[in-house]
Structure formats: structure tokens, C-alpha cells
Design an enzyme around this catalytic site. Structure first.
Site, PDB file in Angstrom:
ATOM      1  N   LYS A 658       2.398  -0.218   8.709  1.00  0.00           N
ATOM      2  CA  LYS A 658       2.689   0.406   7.430  1.00  0.00           C
ATOM      3  C   LYS A 658       3.277   1.781   7.712  1.00  0.00           C
ATOM      4  CE  LYS A 658       0.244   0.092   3.108  1.00  0.00           C
ATOM      5  NZ  LYS A 658      -1.058   0.053   2.488  1.00  0.00           N
ATOM      6  N   ASP A 754      -8.757   0.040  -5.876  1.00  0.00           N
ATOM      7  CA  ASP A 754      -7.533  -0.685  -6.257  1.00  0.00           C
ATOM      8  C   ASP A 754      -7.656  -2.154  -5.900  1.00  0.00           C
ATOM      9  OD1 ASP A 754      -5.120  -0.815  -7.519  1.00  0.00           O
ATOM     10  OD2 ASP A 754      -3.942  -0.276  -5.748  1.00  0.00           O
TER      11      ASP A 754
END
Ligand SMILES: *[C@@H]1O[C@H](CO)[C@@H](O)[C@H](O)[C@H]1NC(C)=O
Ligand SMILES: *[C@@H]1O[C@H](CO)[C@@H](O)[C@H](O)[C@H]1NC(C)=O
Length: 953
Positions: A658, A754
């Protein structure tokens, strides 16, 4: 009896209050989510009721947001697909926010009630989505002055209610869409009065079908494109036309003769094409005011008789059109005529302007012809006559004559004070026409087909000023006066431009509501400008003086302080840069002070180094190599945080890297904290961190690679993995266990914040792995049991109590997990087509019926007549999404219950044995909690890797 009735009424009232409060809350969440990343949101947007407490720019009807007008708010950000959630919206005006950029999301097509969409003068780009054609109610569409590219979507032909269509001043290309092959085209827009498409890159011909007698067009503007071919004769049947602009294209062929049927036409611009054939005959077009046929290759001819017989004509431009012969004196005797331009022809003989001086004529430009004499040469005429480059001016002694000079425009206008003398104003302020110092709202007004050419005639401007004041006053806007200045015609576009200043009446500056309402009056054409000025548009300057915005107030002291600060900062930066360069030069290998990782590679016992467990450091070089220099081919995902790449390590291990985009990077200390946290989390149902890279301004996290993608992709069918009921139960159990670990066994506990189906990954055995701790927040204040924090998360999964109170607890994750469970059952996105999954399930659920009456919303792909335990599963989900956090179960309880349900369903949850206990990561400090995060209340991980937002499909 009366009592009962009262109680009943009361109940009814409560019910409706509850319902309405709920709906305005829903729009609140949508608005928050839409504007989450915007800068310069109105400071009045506080609380959670956009309809109740004076939120600037928002208007509601029946407690639903129906209008958003945020023109000229200096907004910076993007228009996300969340816009679709405001399902009652009928007006959206975000004009004049140059910081608004990105593309228009296709989901805008879901705003079925939208009537007015105005995005003038922003920085949007990309193509206009086809879905725009779904806006059946749309009446006013203004996307002008952005950077849109691509074709005009043919679906625009579906907008049967459109009146105003302005796509000018973009980079649109391709053909003008007309119907054919199953698509509709512009000619279907029978109610449209305005086709404004100028200043784009449209090409191809003007299709004959574009015009027919059922249309209501008033302004047809296709100027400054690349259109070719002939002008179709069909245009002659649209007799409502008042302005036609096809100038600045590559049109060829002759002008159709039936153009003279357009008896209402006022402005005809056909200049700068390759038109041939005879000069068109405009006889009888008695409303014509402005005619420009210049720079075409018409057959040679004398000046046509119509040129002397159009009663309202102000402007006649026939430059370079192959005219010859003598100019008839009658041409100059027309009462309205202001300008005659006949440059670069073969006009000859003697020029006689008759009594031109007694009417409004200001300019006769005959430069570059072959005229030999001028009857009034020795008279005291006022009109400006230009005969430069004619025979008469070739002799040396003539060249100093006034009529031999080139034409010079000296038309100036500026609104004068109203019988008062302007006071001296402090810096930044300007005296209004009423002699009050204030900060005006300003910008440029443009006329796309100005009907006059005497730019020095103040009576035009007076009329325009009057119409502006009338419009503002009729809307009760706090406007003291307006001024106009610096009028000119832009030679390359032939748009007229004039600066506009609008002065505030009640104080020395406008507030946001004042500015956005003024802007809306102009952008939405509520301003009824005089006909000679139509059609117009406006581009605002940024307004930096909002009431309450003290920081923008400037003073001399402020400027001096500012300059001093700037100089000091500059010197400091220069010094630091110098130090940096010197250090870089003599660096033995890195210096530790600023970078907590600098020494990590060299000295593993360095106190500065992050305390990592099982995660390793990667060099940028290495990761470059493994990802083939971050090649597109290796991208497996992307989002606001940056991109995710797939890579193979030399050990054969697959990883996902990432890589943070520049704007989502965080400080070194925060980054270090984050990787420390991530490296300490080890659980079968959590995506593990393999390492990180922090080098050369890059921040990357290296995760174990999870091959089967996200749960969302599986549920939506995208990944091709068939999710039967058993698999769904197994996924639910895995995700619940991962989450329970974070809440109850991680040390310190972690709230995910989340949880959503795109953050649940599936491994090769379809085990669930919870991913993306990008928003994770350590549960540091266990005494109070909650953390007050800026609300983060994803629409549809968000715990309403958390939203209201901003107090985060584990129960917020439980709520999101409940939504996720409903998603597993229905395979619907939490918010789909404006419908909220929780409410949908509530509506159909009936516990007295078989399978709780859920047949209609169960995902057909579950593929079982009565999936065992499904009712219990939904019941559990509904407990997770209880309004009050206290009524929701803990994740540990959820795990227990799912295990029970699996047993019911005939699966052995033990075979899905939970290895949690074996893998608990005992904190290195012997359980005594180091609290490296406790000091930092505002700390959020979202800076580095905010999670990818998943748009409802
Ligand atoms: C021409 O203009 C007049 C006055 O504005 C209007 O009443 C009339 O309807 C127009 N004609 C057409 C065909 O639109
Ligand atoms: C200015 O324009 C008006 C029409 O708006 C006209 O009546 C007037 O005569 C013009 N004035 C001059 C000096 O040309």
C-alpha cells in the site's frame, strides 16, 4: 374519549417527529459524507440537523435537503458519488469554486428530482457522464467554463424538460449528437431555448435533423468549434431564434437562403468560416441588430441593399467578404447604426457618409480598400472614419489626416458615484457608487451575443445596472449598489466582458449566504438582463472577506507583519535547506534526529526504532524491484490514500504493498506509531503486516497478500466466487472473531472504525480477514470507555449514535458489523438507490411469519429455500444495529451467537476453531501498558492510509 384522542394525537406527533428527524439526520449523514474532504465548508455547518439550524447554503422541504447553493464559497474538493444520497435534491449550484475538481460521478443520475444543476466556473474535468440523461426533471443544466472533455453524451436527448443547456467553454469534442441507432439526440429537446456549446472542440457537420419546426430554440451558439460542412437549411424553420452563432468554425457551402425566415433573429454571427456562394440576403429581418459575416469567401458583390434597410441594426461587420463598388450613402443614415466594419474588401470610389454624425454612428472602418476620396474630408465630423490603406491615404501628405489613422477603440465606461464624493477607504475596501467603503463581491459578466457595439454608450450599462439591482432587491439580498467597469470585446471569442462589483448594504462585507445568493441569482439566470445583453454568464472572483473570517482582513500592519514573517520563514527555510545539503553531503549514512527510522536499518537496538513484531523494513529499492517499478500491471487497487500493488518477495511470499499518495502521508512519528500498532496485531482473521518502507518521502505498508479479494466483490458477483449460505456464515464468523480480537484481546484495544464489506478480504480457503486499520483508533481511555474523535467511517455503516455524540466505542464497530451481516443476507449495498438496508429489513421483517417474511430481500444466490438459521442471523444483525449502543451485543457475544447459528445450520464451528487464544500477542512490557498513543487525543491513522471508500453501485 377525549383523553384517548389526545394521547392518540400525541403519539401521531411523536411518530412524525421521529420520522422527520430521522430523515433530516439521514441527509445530514449524506452531506457529511459528501463534503467530508472539502475545505472551506461554511462554519455554520454545526450540529446534526442541516434543516433546522441555519446551515448556510442548505434549504429543506419537509425536513429533506432539497437545495444546495454554495456558489463562490472557495470550496476545495471533489464531488463524490455520495451526492446521490441526497435523493430529494432539486437544486444544486456549486458555481465559482475553482477548487472543486475531479469528474462528475455517474451516480448523479440517481438524483431523479433534480431540476437545476449549475457547476459554472469550477475545475471539473473528464467526460460528462451518460447518466446525466436520467435526470428527467432537469430544466436547467449549466456546466460551462470547466474542463470537460469527451463527447456530448447523446443521452442528453432524454432531458425532455430542459430549457437551458450550457456546455460552453470546455474541451468537448466529437459530433453534435442527434438521434439514431437507438439513442436520442439534441433535436429531441423540444422545450430547450438555449443550446450554448461555444468554445469547445466539436467537429463534424451540423446535422440537418438538429433543427425542426417543433423546437423552441432562442439562442443557438456553436461558435469557436471545429464544425465543418454546410449550414443546414432546416435552421430556417426554427422561427423562435433570436441569436445564432456559428462563427469561428470551418463551415463551407452557402448560407441557406431561408435564413431570412428568422424574423425574430437579433444576432447573426457567421464570421471566420469558409462560407461561399452569394452573401446571404437578410431583407426583411427587421429585428436584426448585430450582423457579422466577416472573413468568409462569398461571391464578389456590391454592398447589398438590406445593409441599408434594417431599422434596428447597430452593427454591420462585413470584413473581408469580397465586396466591391461604391458604398451607398444610405448605409450611414440608419438611425440605430453604431458601427460599420467593411475592412479588407475592394470598395472603391468616393466615400460619402452623409449626415452620419447626426445619428448614433461611432465607427466606420474601411481600412484596406481602394477608396479614392472622402466627401467630408475637410469637415468637422465626429464619427471615427478609418481609411488607412486605401488609395486616398497612400499619398504622403494624406497619411497624417485623421481618417488615415488606424482605428482605435477609446470606449470606456465606469459607473460613477451617485451625487456623492467617494471617501478614502482602508486597504482592501472600495467605495461603492453610494460612497460607502466596503468589500464588494466581484467578477466578470460576459455577454455571448452582445447586440450593440458602442461600448462607450452609458445608457446600456445603466440599463444593465438597473436590472441587476432589480434582481437583487426582488430577492431581498443585502445589496447597496453595483458598479460596472472596463467593458471590452474579446477579439478571439467575440464575447463582451465587463467587470461587475456588488456592494453590501448592511455591513462592510457579505456573509456566505449573501454571496452565494447573489451568485445564484446570476448563475441561474434569475437576473433578467436587458435583451441586448443576452445570453450572459458570470465568472466570480474569489471572495476572501466573509464576515467572521478575520484572518483575511488585511491592514498595513498586517502586510508588514506578513512580509516580515515571510522573510523570516524564507531565511529559516533557506538555512535548513543549507544544513540539509551539507548534512546530505557529509552524511555517513543518515542522521537520526528527524527520522525515527533513519537508524533502524543500521542499529536494531536503537531506541528510536519502531518496536515491530514480525514485520520488517523494506528499502525503496527492493520494493521497486518487486513491483517492477510500481508498474500499472501490478496495481490491485487504488483509492484516496494511494495505490495497492501486488508483489512477490524473493522468498516466494505474495504481498500487497500500500503506497501512500503524497497528500495522504502522515508525519514520521504517526507513521511509526501506526506500524507499531499494526505489527502487534496477529490473528488468523486479521490481515497481517509483513513490513513497511519509509524512505525518500515514501510511506508504504506491506501486507500479506489475500488472494480472493474483498467480500464486496464476492457478494456483487464481481469476483466470481459463489457465496452459498454456509460460506457466508463462515465469513461472518471469521470477521466477527477478528473484530472481537481487536476489541478484547489486542493490547491496547483497537476500534476498527471502518468495518465494511470491502474491508473484509477472503483468503484461499475463503476465510475472512479483516483489513485496513487505516482508521483504527486505540481505545486509550478505558475509564470512560470511549474516545471523542472526529467522525470517520463509511456511509451506510456508520453508527448513528457515534455520529451524534462523536463518542467512539467498540459498539460503533458492532453497528457496522450488523450492517455487514445484513449485506451478507441480501447482497445489497448498505445504501442502494437511496434506500437504507437497515430500514428496508425493518420494513419487511415480521417475526410471526416463516423466515421472518424475509423472502423478498434475501439474495437469490444464497440458493436455498430455507437457509437454516437465517432468521436468527438477521435477528442478531438487527440487535447489532440497535439505535442505542448499550442495547447492542459485544463482539464476543456476536461470535458466540454466530457459532450457535452455525451449529443449527449443521456446520461445526469448532472446525473453524478459533485460535485466538494461542495467538494473543502479549505485550512486550509484560502486560503493563505502554501508552505511546495516550498523549495524542487528535491522533488518527486516517492521515496515512484512509480507507478506500466504496461507492454503492
Ligand atoms: C417573436 O418574438 C415575439 C416577441 O418577443 C414573440 O411574441 C413571438 O412569439 C416570437 N415568435 C416566435 C415564432 O417565437
Ligand atoms: C445610447 O444607446 C441608446 C439605446 O440604448 C440610444 O437611445 C442612445 O441614442 C445612444 N446614445 C448615443 C449617444 O448614441
Amino acid at each position: 374519549m377525549e383523553q384517548v384522542f389526545k394521547v392518540f394525537l400525541l403519539l401521531l406527533l411523536c411518530q412524525s417527529l421521529l420520522v422527520s428527524a430521522q430523515s433530516s439526520y439521514e441527509d445530514f449523514v449524506s452531506l457529511q459524507s459528501l463534503t467530508e474532504s472539502w475545505q472551506n465548508k461554511p462554519p455554520s455547518w454545526v450540529g446534526s440537523d442541516p434543516c433546522g439550524s441555519g446551515w448556510e447554503g442548505i434549504r429543506c422541504t419537509n425536513l429533506r435537503v432539497t437545495s444546495i447553493i454554495l456558489a463562490s464559497m472557495n470550496l476545495v474538493g471533489k464531488l463524490s458519488s455520495d451526492i446521490q444520497l441526497l435523493s430529494e435534491l432539486d437544486t444544486l449550484d456549486l458555481s465559482y469554486n475553482k477548487g472543486l475538481t475531479g469528474t462528475i460521478p455517474k451516480e448523479i443520475g440517481n438524483l431523479r428530482k433534480l431540476k437545476t444543476l449549475i457547476l459554472v466556473g469550477c475545475s471539473f474535468f473528464g467526460s460528462i457522464p451518460d447518466s446525466i440523461g436520467s435526470l428527467q426533471q432537469l430544466n436547467f443544466l449549466a456546466l460551462n467554463s470547466n474542463q470537460f472533455s469527451g463527447n456530448i453524451p447523446p443521452t442528453i436527448g432524454n432531458l425532455s424538460n430542459i430549457n437551458w443547456l450550457d456546455l460552453s467553454d470546455n474541451h468537448l469534442e466529437g459530433a453534435i449528437p442527434i438521434s439514431g441507432q437507438g439513442v436520442l439526440g439534441l433535436e429531441k429537446l423540444l422545450k430547450a431555448k438555449h443550446f450554448h456549446m461555444g468554445n469547445n472542440r466539436l467537429s463534424g457537420g451540423i446535422p440537418a435533423q438538429l433543427f425542426h419546426s417543433d423546437m423552441s430554440l432562442v439562442h443557438v451558439l456553436f461558435d469557436s468549434n471545429q464544425l465543418s460542412g454546410g449550414m443546414p437549411s432546416t435552421i430556417g424553420v426554427v422561427n423562435s431564434l433570436e441569436a445564432v452563432r456559428f462563427d469561428r468554425n470551418q463551415l463551407s457551402g452557402s448560407v441557406p437562403s431561408n435564413i431570412s425566415n428568422l424574423r425574430n433573429l437579433s444576432d447573426l454571427y457567421l464570421s471566420n468560416n469558409r462560407l461561399r456562394g452569394p452573401l446571404p440576403d437578410l431583407t426583411g429581418m427587421n429585428l436584426l441588430t448585430y450582423v457579422d459575416l466577416s472573413n468568409n469567401t462569398f461571391d464578389s458583390s456590391d454592398i447589398p441593399s438590406w445593409a441599408s434597410s434594417l431599422p434596428l441594426m447597430t452593427t454591420l461587420k462585413l470584413e473581408n467578404t469580397n465586396l466591391g463598388g461604391q458604398i451607398p450613402v444610405s448605409l450611414f443614415n440608419q438611425p440605430s447604426l453604431e458601427t460599420v466594419v467593411l475592412k479588407s474588401n475592394q470598395l472603391s470610389g468616393t466615400l460619402d457618409i452623409g449626415n452620419a454624425d447626426s445619428n448614433r454612428l461611432k465607427l466606420i472602418d474601411l481600412e484596406n480598400n481602394t477608396i479614392t476620396d472622402f466627401t467630408q474630408r475637410n469637415m468637422n465630423y465626429k464619427v471615427s472614419v478609418v481609411l488607412a490603406r486605401n488609395r486616398i491615404c497612400l499619398e504622403a501628405e494624406a497619411s497624417t489626416e485623421r481618417y488615415c489613422q488606424e482605428s482605435q477603440s477609446n470606449s470606456i465606461y465606469s459607473t460613477l458615484p451617485n451625487n456623492c464624493s467617494p471617501p478614502p477607504c482602508s486597504s482592501g475596501q472600495i467605495s461603492s457608487p453610494n460612497c460607502k467603503c466596503s468589500h464588494p463581491y466581484s467578477g466578470t459578466l460576459y455577454a455571448r451575443a452582445l447586440s450593440f457595439s458602442d461600448l462607450g454608450n452609458g445608457s446600456y450599462y445603466k440599463e444593465l445596472e438597473l436590472s441587476l439591482m432589480t434582481a437583487f432587491q426582488s430577492q431581498n439580498l443585502p445589496v447597496d449598489s453595483v458598479s460596472l467597469s472596463n467593458p471590452f470585446r474579446n477579439a478571439s471569442t467575440d464575447y463582451f466582458e465587463v467587470s461587475l462589483k456588488v456592494f453590501p448594504s448592511s455591513s462592510d462585507r457579505f456573509n456566505r449566504t449573501g454571496v452565494s445568493n447573489i451568485a445564484f441569482v446570476i448563475s441561474s439566470q434569475l437576473l433578467k438582463a436587458p435583451k441586448f445583453f443576452l445570453p450572459y454568464f458570470f465568472i466570480a472572483d474569489d471572495y476572501g472577506y466573509y464576515a467572521g473570517n478575520e484572518s483575511k482582513k488585511s491592514s498595513h500592519i498586517g502586510i508588514i507583519v506578513g512580509v516580515v514573517v515571510a522573510v523570516v520563514v524564507f531565511l529559516a527555510v533557506a538555512l535548513l535547506a543549507g544544513i540539509y545539503v551539507v548534512r546530505q553531503k557529509k552524511r555517513a549514512k543518515g542522521s537520526a534526529e528527524l527520522n525515527p527510522f533513519a537508524n533502524w536499518k543500521l542499529n536494531k537496538n536503537n531506541g528510536m526504532a519502531p518496536q515491530l513484531k514480525g514485520a520488517r523494513w523494506f528499502s525503496l529499492e527492493e520494493l521497486k524491484k518487486y513491483t517492477n517499478n510500481f508498474s500499472e500491471d501490478n496495481t490491485v487497487g487504488s483509492g484516496g490514500y494511494g495505490k495497492v500493488y501486488r508483489a512477490v518477495l524473493p522468498t516466494g511470499e505474495l504481498v500487497a504493498i500500500k503506497r501512500a499518495a503524497e497528500e495522504s502521508m502522515q508525519g514520521a512519528v504517526e507513521f511509526k506509531t501506526e506500524i507499531e500498532l499494526l505489527s502487534r496485531v496477529h490473528h488468523k482473521n486479521l490481515v497481517g503486516l509483513a513490513g513497511f518502507c519509509f524512505e525518500n518521502g515514501e510511506q508504504m505498508l506491506v501486507y500479506e497478500y489475500i488472494p480472493n479479494g474483498t467480500l464486496m466483490d464476492s457478494l456483487s458477483g464481481k469476483s466470481g466466487i459463489r457465496m452459498d449460505w454456509m460460506r457466508r456464515l463462515k465469513v461472518a464468523l471469521g470477521a466477527a472473531r477478528g473484530l472481537a480480537y481487536l476489541h478484547e484481546l489486542a493490547n491496547p484495544p483497537i476500534i476498527h472504525r471502518d468495518i465494511k464489506s470491502s474491508n473484509i478480504l477472503l483468503d484461499e480457503h475463503l476465510n475472512a480477514k479483516v483489513a485496513d486499520f487505516g482508521l483504527s483508533k486505540l481505545l486509550v481511555d478505558s475509564e470512560r470507555g470511549h474516545i471523542t474523535t472526529q467522525v470517520k467511517g463509511t456511509m451506510g455503516y456508520l453508527d448513528p449514535e457515534y455520529y451524534m455524540t462523536q463518542q467512539l466505542t467498540e459498539k460503533s464497530d458492532v453497528y457496522s458489523f450488523g450492517v455487514l451481516m445484513l449485506e451478507l443476507v441480501t447482497a445489497r449495498r448498505p445504501i442502494e438507490k437511496g434506500k437504507y438496508i437497515v430500514r428496508e429489513v425493518q420494513n419487511v421483517m415480521d417475526t410471526t411469519k416463516e423466515l421472518f417474511n424475509l423472502h423478498s430481500i434475501i439474495d437469490p444466490l444464497i440458493n436455498q429455500v430455507t437457509p437454516r438459521g437465517l432468521d436468527k442471523f438477521v435477528e442478531l444483525a438487527m440487535r447489532c444495529v440497535k439505535e442505542y449502543a448499550a442495547e447492542r451485543p459485544s463482539m464476543a457475544e456476536v461470535v458466540k451467537e454466530i457459532e450457535n447459528i452455525m451449529e443449527l445450520a449443521g456446520l461445526n464451528p469448532a472446525s473453524e476453531s478459533d485460535p485466538t487464544t494461542e495467538e494473543i500477542d502479549v505485550d512486550a512490557n509484560g502486560g503493563k501498558l505502554r501508552r505511546p498513543y495516550a498523549h495524542d487525543e487528535g491522533f488518527s491513522y486516517s492521515g496515512a492510509f484512509p480507507s478506500t471508500k466504496v461507492e454503492p453501485q
